[in-house]
Motif scaffolding. Sequence first.
Motif, PDB file in Angstrom:
ATOM      1  N   PRO A   1      50.691   3.337  28.514  1.00 51.92           N
ATOM      2  CA  PRO A   1      49.467   4.134  28.354  1.00 51.92           C
ATOM      3  C   PRO A   1      49.055   4.905  29.603  1.00 51.92           C
ATOM      4  N   GLN A   2      49.548   4.477  30.776  1.00 54.04           N
ATOM      5  CA  GLN A   2      49.153   5.231  31.982  1.00 54.04           C
ATOM      6  C   GLN A   2      49.803   6.617  32.025  1.00 54.04           C
TER       7      GLN A   2
ATOM      8  N   ASN B   1      49.527   9.466  30.438  1.00 53.56           N
ATOM      9  CA  ASN B   1      48.688  10.191  29.481  1.00 53.56           C
ATOM     10  C   ASN B   1      48.544  11.648  29.919  1.00 53.56           C
TER      11      ASN B   1
ATOM     12  N   SER C   1      46.098  13.316  31.211  1.00 55.92           N
ATOM     13  CA  SER C   1      45.501  13.665  32.512  1.00 55.92           C
ATOM     14  C   SER C   1      46.443  13.353  33.671  1.00 55.92           C
ATOM     15  N   THR C   2      47.205  12.255  33.589  1.00 53.16           N
ATOM     16  CA  THR C   2      48.144  12.002  34.689  1.00 53.16           C
ATOM     17  C   THR C   2      49.238  13.068  34.708  1.00 53.16           C
TER      18      THR C   2
HETATM   19  C1  LIG Z   1      45.203   8.008  32.116  1.00 49.75           C
HETATM   20  O1  LIG Z   1      45.858   7.038  32.929  1.00 49.75           O
HETATM   21  C2  LIG Z   1      45.253   6.882  34.202  1.00 49.75           C
HETATM   22  C3  LIG Z   1      46.165   5.986  35.035  1.00 49.75           C
HETATM   23  O2  LIG Z   1      46.372   4.762  34.403  1.00 49.75           O
HETATM   24  C4  LIG Z   1      43.859   6.327  34.017  1.00 49.75           C
HETATM   25  O3  LIG Z   1      43.235   6.154  35.291  1.00 49.75           O
HETATM   26  C5  LIG Z   1      43.049   7.301  33.187  1.00 49.75           C
HETATM   27  O4  LIG Z   1      41.781   6.776  32.904  1.00 49.75           O
HETATM   28  C6  LIG Z   1      43.763   7.615  31.880  1.00 49.75           C
HETATM   29  N1  LIG Z   1      43.076   8.727  31.242  1.00 49.75           N
HETATM   30  C7  LIG Z   1      42.832   8.771  29.958  1.00 49.75           C
HETATM   31  C8  LIG Z   1      42.137  10.001  29.463  1.00 49.75           C
HETATM   32  O5  LIG Z   1      43.182   7.888  29.201  1.00 49.75           O
END
Ligand SMILES: *[C@@H]1O[C@H](CO)[C@@H](O)[C@H](O)[C@H]1NC(C)=O
Length: 495
Positions: free
Chosen positions: A401-402, A404, A406-407
């Motif tokens: 899930p990390q 995503n 935004s990353t």
């Molecule tokens: C995307 O993953 C990052 C790193 O794990 C996390 O900090 C962030 O909240 C996540 N963003 C979303 C929109 O899920």
Amino acid sequence: MADMCTRLALLLTCVVGYTAALPWFLHGRPRGGMLGSPGRAGNGPLPPDQWVTQRLDHYNDADLRTWQQRYFVNDTFFKPGGPVFLMIGGEGTADPIWMVTGAWIEYAKEFHALCVMLEHRYYGKSHPTEDTSVESLQYLSSEQALADLAYFRDYMVEKRGLTDNKWISFGGSYPGSLSAWFRLKYPHLVAGAVATSGPLLAELDFVEYVEVVRDSLATTGPECNKNIQEATDAVKQMLGTQEGVENLSKLFNLCSPLDVSVANDVANFWSTISGNFMGVVQYNKDNREFEGAVGTNITLDVLCNIMNDVSMPLVDRYAAVNSLMMKTYQQKCLDISYSAMVKELRETSWESAASEGGRQWIYQTCTEFGFYQTSDSPNQPFGDGFPLSFSLQQCSDIYGPQFNQSTLMEGIKRTNTNYGALKIAGTKIVFPNGSIDPWHALGITKDPKGTDLHAVYIKGTAHCANMYPARFGDPPELAQARETIKGHIQNWLSQ
Ligand SMILES: *[C@@H]1O[C@H](CO)[C@@H](O)[C@H](O)[C@H]1NC(C)=O
Ligand SMILES: *[C@@H]1O[C@H](CO)[C@@H](O)[C@H](O)[C@H]1NC(C)=O
Ligand SMILES: *[C@@H]1O[C@H](CO)[C@@H](O)[C@H](O)[C@H]1NC(C)=O
Ligand SMILES: *[C@@H]1O[C@H](CO)[C@@H](O)[C@H](O)[C@H]1NC(C)=O
Ligand SMILES: *[C@@H]1O[C@H](CO)[C@@H](O)[C@H](O)[C@H]1NC(C)=O
């Protein structure tokens, strides 16, 4: 025997995990990698594997771990004082056939060059870590790959006493970008770079890709896109009824009946049947033989002739294109199960089908590049069945899930900031592009600002055409492009 298998896997004779759940063309990458193997005349021996010790992490002085990276050498044409030509490996096994053929070998004959090719970390036999887990893949990036090239150069200079010899780098597709970036980041190590069909702009939603596919199909006449569009509409309508879905499952030879309640399977279905066209257009008439000689005679004319065949109903034509590709790639049935595909791509062993390169390349798209060939543009005939969200979903489903949106957006911004995207600085880089290659949309499209940066436009050719060996019947523009590139190399070497 393991050796044999790895090599033969490319020729489809030793079928190491060629399972149906991974489509033959995924995220713009055919199995084997984006630069296909060139055709080969004769069957003399190929240069053996050689190995260089590299640091696992070039950017952490405290991490002393090392690994063995594979490279190849052809010194047949080399004369003392001659240049060194460096072919940069990419997102697939480095194929030693490139050591004896291709345009760069012709250049090497003329310039008395030493030819070397370095396999990209994490692909082929170049395994920096014990597996391809997410933990391990943190060392897979274009920046680490560029540093590998720099230290490999040092190693070769020392090993062969090449202190004063000039280096020229070559690469096609992703390694085309690496070639340009190598010159950009290490101008003291390489006197000039040929960056063929390199996507220099990292882009999340690569909507232009299918638009170029449309334009390329249109070179056969207006009917083809119109018929694809109408077939798309008809398929969409069939998806709305139980009987229609049953018919589609039969027509497209699905391994198990399509379950329209599984949205990702439907998206995978759309992406797979459109992928048939994308993959053919990307390599149209290239003098190449990826996966052996398979499929090289399937051109966009062949596909459009099927789509324009009025003796069949529209959907049957669409299905006939699919059957042709399935037959070509020896698939018994079409597996569009999203969960089966993800399950394979989650495998982390070097022996798995995913480690042929699919898992590693998708990881790079999910962290550095995007490049998702989506259906988000209205200006194309393939419908709207494989949107950006479908590609992004794959990142988190395959790696966690990390990974995503935004990353990834951060990663893409970083890539473009780091290398300059289409405003790449630097000097002495040539950017050949092919007009029908969908990837050209992210490449350098006009002579860039800056000294000694040149675009070379090749009308009518596809992905990486100028790198393959010349053959009878090549368009004059292609022959001319090879000459133009040679002229630039000559200039760089004489300065
Ligand atoms: C995307 O993953 C990052 C790193 O794990 C996390 O900090 C962030 O909240 C996540 N963003 C979303 C929109 O899920
Ligand atoms: C280098 O390439 C040439 C041209 O294909 C070939 O004849 C020669 O055997 C190759 N040399 C080596 C060492 O592989
Ligand atoms: C399904 O196929 C049958 C047999 O070819 C045909 O009669 C029927 O009209 C088709 N139905 C749909 C919705 O495509
Ligand atoms: C392509 O070549 C294969 C093998 O020679 C042949 O079986 C097939 O019919 C050809 N396909 C087309 C569309 O020309
Ligand atoms: C490729 O480069 C040429 C030369 O600058 C440019 O005119 C052309 O538009 C480019 N072609 C494509 C298809 O990007």
